[in-house]
Design a protein around this motif. Structure first.
Motif, PDB file in Angstrom:
ATOM      1  N   ARG A  50      -8.530   2.487  -6.367  1.00  0.00           N
ATOM      2  CA  ARG A  50      -7.704   3.338  -5.538  1.00  0.00           C
ATOM      3  C   ARG A  50      -8.635   4.600  -5.597  1.00  0.00           C
ATOM      4  O   ARG A  50      -8.816   5.447  -4.382  1.00  0.00           O
ATOM      5  N   VAL A  65      -7.349  -2.392  -4.583  1.00  0.00           N
ATOM      6  CA  VAL A  65      -6.726  -1.168  -4.841  1.00  0.00           C
ATOM      7  C   VAL A  65      -5.469  -1.483  -5.006  1.00  0.00           C
ATOM      8  O   VAL A  65      -4.324  -0.456  -5.489  1.00  0.00           O
ATOM      9  N   VAL A  80     -14.836   0.645   5.108  1.00  0.00           N
ATOM     10  CA  VAL A  80     -13.757   0.663   3.978  1.00  0.00           C
ATOM     11  C   VAL A  80     -12.500   0.375   4.258  1.00  0.00           C
ATOM     12  O   VAL A  80     -11.968   1.078   5.299  1.00  0.00           O
ATOM     13  N   LYS A  81     -11.736  -0.511   3.531  1.00  0.00           N
ATOM     14  CA  LYS A  81     -10.385  -0.906   4.190  1.00  0.00           C
ATOM     15  C   LYS A  81      -9.535  -0.964   3.074  1.00  0.00           C
ATOM     16  O   LYS A  81      -9.920  -1.344   1.886  1.00  0.00           O
ATOM     17  N   SER A  82      -8.138  -0.812   3.124  1.00  0.00           N
ATOM     18  CA  SER A  82      -7.386  -0.856   2.056  1.00  0.00           C
ATOM     19  C   SER A  82      -6.196  -1.578   2.088  1.00  0.00           C
ATOM     20  O   SER A  82      -5.726  -1.469   3.365  1.00  0.00           O
ATOM     21  N   LEU A 126     -11.907  -4.353  -2.303  1.00  0.00           N
ATOM     22  CA  LEU A 126     -11.525  -3.533  -3.522  1.00  0.00           C
ATOM     23  C   LEU A 126     -10.021  -3.956  -4.053  1.00  0.00           C
ATOM     24  O   LEU A 126      -9.047  -4.248  -3.161  1.00  0.00           O
ATOM     25  N   ARG A 134     -11.787   4.062  -3.194  1.00  0.00           N
ATOM     26  CA  ARG A 134     -11.338   4.024  -2.019  1.00  0.00           C
ATOM     27  C   ARG A 134     -11.189   5.679  -1.497  1.00  0.00           C
ATOM     28  O   ARG A 134     -11.784   5.766  -0.384  1.00  0.00           O
ATOM     29  N   ARG A 135     -10.601   6.287  -2.171  1.00  0.00           N
ATOM     30  CA  ARG A 135     -10.484   7.790  -1.853  1.00  0.00           C
ATOM     31  C   ARG A 135     -11.751   8.565  -1.575  1.00  0.00           C
ATOM     32  O   ARG A 135     -11.968   9.137  -0.862  1.00  0.00           O
ATOM     33  N   GLU A 167      -8.120  11.250   5.746  1.00  0.00           N
ATOM     34  CA  GLU A 167      -7.931   9.973   6.601  1.00  0.00           C
ATOM     35  C   GLU A 167      -7.249  10.247   8.094  1.00  0.00           C
ATOM     36  O   GLU A 167      -7.728   9.668   9.119  1.00  0.00           O
ATOM     37  N   VAL A 218     -14.507  -3.991   2.190  1.00  0.00           N
ATOM     38  CA  VAL A 218     -15.796  -3.126   2.148  1.00  0.00           C
ATOM     39  C   VAL A 218     -16.749  -3.759   2.675  1.00  0.00           C
ATOM     40  O   VAL A 218     -17.198  -4.877   2.105  1.00  0.00           O
ATOM     41  N   ILE A 249     -12.199   2.725   8.872  1.00  0.00           N
ATOM     42  CA  ILE A 249     -10.953   2.308   7.867  1.00  0.00           C
ATOM     43  C   ILE A 249     -10.069   1.538   8.662  1.00  0.00           C
ATOM     44  O   ILE A 249      -9.587   1.810   9.824  1.00  0.00           O
ATOM     45  N   VAL A 286     -13.391   7.045   1.503  1.00  0.00           N
ATOM     46  CA  VAL A 286     -12.879   7.685   2.598  1.00  0.00           C
ATOM     47  C   VAL A 286     -13.283   9.116   2.805  1.00  0.00           C
ATOM     48  O   VAL A 286     -13.410   9.325   4.109  1.00  0.00           O
TER      49      VAL A 286
END
Length: 520
Positions: free
Chosen positions: A90, A83, A147-149, A81, A93-94, A159, A22, A16, A97
């Motif tokens: 969102r 997000v 996976v990046k936000s 994403l 993503r959760r 996380e 992603v 992350i 993660v």
């Protein structure tokens, strides 16, 4: 099969950072999925816009895939994403993660394919129209890599535990122009997802309310003689070769998903659909006989011989009686009740046959097949008191390395309770619990599959089987067919619904298995 829409779900190595993308392998090369299908590297084409959705839910667009590359590893894809804009993104993503959703699934229009000699297909020409984030992959090697936000100042669940692999980017903030363009693109994708869908295997027609399913429910409740011609046309009719009755595709597919709960061997064995009364496979009995010879000596004959393995489907049937009043009163959940009844009846009966079936009038069970090696406990009616795990280790090494590396342990819950209490010299349990949600327990590094129909530990019993379950083949001749009979019980105010299917099974590779026999 030109234009046929199909889905392939192909889990867990996630890192992350803050860049908002992603990355993953949507389809690995060189290894078939659980259905025996391969995709050639040159087969892929792409729609102009490929949305990122969750579990193939068309109205839940959570991002966009904007890059794809065919490498030696497979089809690598990269997307973003949304997000910063919508709640479902969102939430996706959760889950990524947390590791509860780490698979990828491609949806595509299939144009060309060819059969594989080992079973399954080789897909040679297809167009990818969607790539979905999913929990249960069909291909075991497809996974989400990164996976990046873009969310700042928010710590997601678990996380902090992954802090050692966090990457940092120097400029994670998008410009106002980029945000405006991204939102416009998202609105376009959402509007596209809300349109009526074209007819294909996943979506039977272009109506959002699915008139095919409505027609089938009307047929179940009122009979063919009391539904409109348009509703009759909406029903899918089984082909004459299958000898089937009116039934929509959704009901057959849902039954298969429920069958896996009662008959887990279906999830591991090789399942093949056939269109003939039986299927024959050639099996080599003996190979070549190479010998040392001088330059001008006579050569020896190879001596290679073959035999045939014949698999025959058998009929499995049940019925359910429902009162006319319940059918007429729309408060009754008819569809769910029929599915639950069929799943329980078919699943339990089929599951017992796959384990202990005699092969006469029913499939041949994996525990009754001939040619499988046996290992004995050496102690009457139980395991040895000291070092009982030595018996299990002996089983593991009775089959070839390539099969053992793909093997699984089969036992019922009572036997598993005994095995789970075994410890090594340092007090550590030999059976390891899964470290991720939805994982499987392992013994000697291989998964344990709970089979409720396996024997308990007892004198002369076979409580444990180990092996590569691709050596057990299940053939489906006719899927679920449904017949509404309003006449047989008319005097009792009831309607009878008959369900049937034809399925067979047998061990094709006994050398891939070994079973444990408890001494008498």
């Amino acid at each position: 099969m030109s234009g046929t829409f199909e889905v392939k779900a192909v889990v867990n190595n996630v890192t992350i950072d803050d860049a908002g993308t992603v990355t993953g392998i949507a389809w690995p090369f060189g290894k078939p999925d659980s259905y025996g299908d391969l995709i050639e590297p040159t087969a892929f084409k792409f729609a102009p816009e490929v949305p990122m959705i969750v579990e193939h839910e068309q109205r839940q667009v959570v991002g966009i895939w904007n890059a794809h590359t065919v490498t030696d590893k497979g089809l690598e894809v990269k997307g973003r994403l949304f997000v910063e804009g919508i709640g479902p993104a969102r939430e996706a993503r959760r889950r990524l993660v947390a590791g509860s959703m780490s698979g990828l699934s491609i949806g595509y229009q299939l144009h060309e394919h060819k059969a594989r000699p080992e079973g399954g297909r080789v897909l040679t020409d297809l167009t990818i129209t969607e790539i979905s984030l999913c929990r249960r992959p069909v291909h075991p090697d497809a996974r989400t890599l990164e996976v990046k936000s873009i969310i700042e100042g928010t710590s997601m669940e678990n996380e902090l535990k992954k802090e050692p692999v966090v990457e940092q980017k120097s400029d994670p903030v998008a410009s106002p122009e980029e945000m405006k363009a991204l939102k416009a693109r998202m609105d376009k994708l959402e509007a596209k997802a809300n349109r009526p869908l074209a007819a294909n295997n996943n979506h039977p027609n272009g109506d959002n309310d699915n008139s095919e399913k409505k027609a089938f429910v009307s047929y179940l409740r009122r009979g063919i003689e009391r539904i409109s011609p348009d509703e009759v046309k909406a029903l899918t009719v089984s082909t004459d070769a299958n000898g089937g009755y009116l039934a929509p595709e959704e009901f057959g597919s849902e039954l298969i998903r429920l069958l896996n709960e009662y008959s887990p061997i279906r999830s591991y064995a090789r399942v093949v659909n056939i269109s003939a009364p039986e299927i024959k496979y050639p099996r080599r009995v003996s190979g070549t006989a190479a010998t040392w010879v001088a330059e001008t000596d006579d050569r020896t004959e190879s001596g290679m011989t073959f035999e045939q393995v014949t698999l025959t489907p058998f009929e499995l049937a049940t019925f359910t009686d429902v009162s006319n009043q319940l059918l007429e009163d729309n408060a009754y959940g008819l569809e769910g009740e029929l599915l639950a009844d069929y799943a329980e009846s078919f699943g339990k009966t089929e599951g017992v046959a796959f384990v202990k079936g005699t092969g006469t009038g029913q499939p041949k069970g994996i525990m009754t097949a001939t040619g499988i090696k046996e290992v004995k406990t050496g102690v009457a009616a139980t395991f040895p008191t000291s070092n009982p795990a030595d018996v299990i280790i002996g089983m593991y090494h009775q089959i070839a390395t390539s099969h053992a590396q793909n093997g699984a342990w089969l036992m019922n819950r009572n036997t598993l309770s005994v095995i789970r209490q075994w410890k090594d010299g340092t007090g550590r349990y030999l059976v390891l619990d899964p470290i991720t949600a939805g994982g499987v327990m392992t013994l000697l590094g291989r998964p344990i599959v709970e089979m409720p129909d396996m024997d308990d530990i007892g004198a002369g019993k076979f409580p444990i089987l180990f092996g590569d379950l691709s050596g057990y083949r299940i053939i489906d001749r006719v899927g679920l067919s449904t017949l509404r009979d309003p006449y047989s019980l008319a005097g009792k105010g009831q309607v009878r619904f008959h369900a049937r299917k034809r399925v067979g099974a047998d061990v094709t590779h006994p050398d891939r298995f070994v079973k444990l026999k408890v001494a008498a």
